[in-house]
Design a protein around this motif. Structure first.
Motif: not given
Length: 182
Positions: A22-26, A85-88, A93-95, A162-166
């Motif tokens: 489950v990720v949000q790509t926006d 850090l900016l990517f997070y 990262i989630e995109k 795990e995912l890095a984000q999401g």
């Protein structure tokens, strides 16, 4: 003839595990990442990088090869960690969740932990000559601890899938079937 080794009935259990990502790509701004443990570790890394860089830069022996190595180490660490850090924060990262971010970060953090140990040790050698080297060594060891702890966190996340984000939701379905033989 019934054989005691072969029972007339047995039960078979089948487990099927599926995962749902489950990720949000926006892209969106999320300042709450800075309050998480990985966000705080990145802030410590950034602060250690910048402080150790300026300690060496302000030294009267900043032209020495060990100082140049340490400044390069701190500079690359600052930019790489700052961009991550900016990517997070903006969910880049989630995109791009298919990129193995955790493995990339684990490799970088492990390498920088070791390089900071070497760099800070080289600075300790000159701490008696110039106190700026001693301060740089202190912040270098702090950075090494920060990168080592971050590498540990990334390794645990990779081991747990795990995912890095999401989110990755694991669903296990279990079915039982009883078979009777005549």
């Amino acid at each position: 003839m019934d054989d005691a080794a072969f029972p007339g009935q047995h039960t078979t259990t089948t487990r099927v595990t599926t995962s749902n990502t489950v990720v949000q790509t926006d892209l969106r701004y999320d300042p709450f990442y800075l309050r998480t443990l990985p966000g705080l570790v990145k802030i410590v890394q950034l602060a250690s990088n910048i402080l150790s860089f300026f300690c060496i830069l302000l030294s009267s022996y900043s032209h020495l090869s060990r100082a140049v190595f340490f400044k390069t180490l701190a500079g690359i660490g600052f930019w790489f960690t700052g961009i991550l850090l900016l990517f997070y924060i903006f969910h880049v990262i989630e995109k791009f969740f298919r990129i193995p971010w955790l493995k990339i970060e684990f490799g970088f953090c492990l390498l920088w932990c070791l390089l900071y140990l070497v760099g800070a040790s080289l600075c300790v050698d000159y701490a008696s000559i110039d106190s700026a080297f001693g301060a740089a060594a202190f912040f270098g060891f702090c950075a090494s601890i920060g990168y080592g702890f971050d590498a540990y966190l990334k390794l645990q996340a990779v081991r747990h899938g795990e995912l890095a984000q999401g989110e990755r939701v694991m669903v296990t379905k279990q079915t039982r079937m009883t078979v009777s033989s005549a």
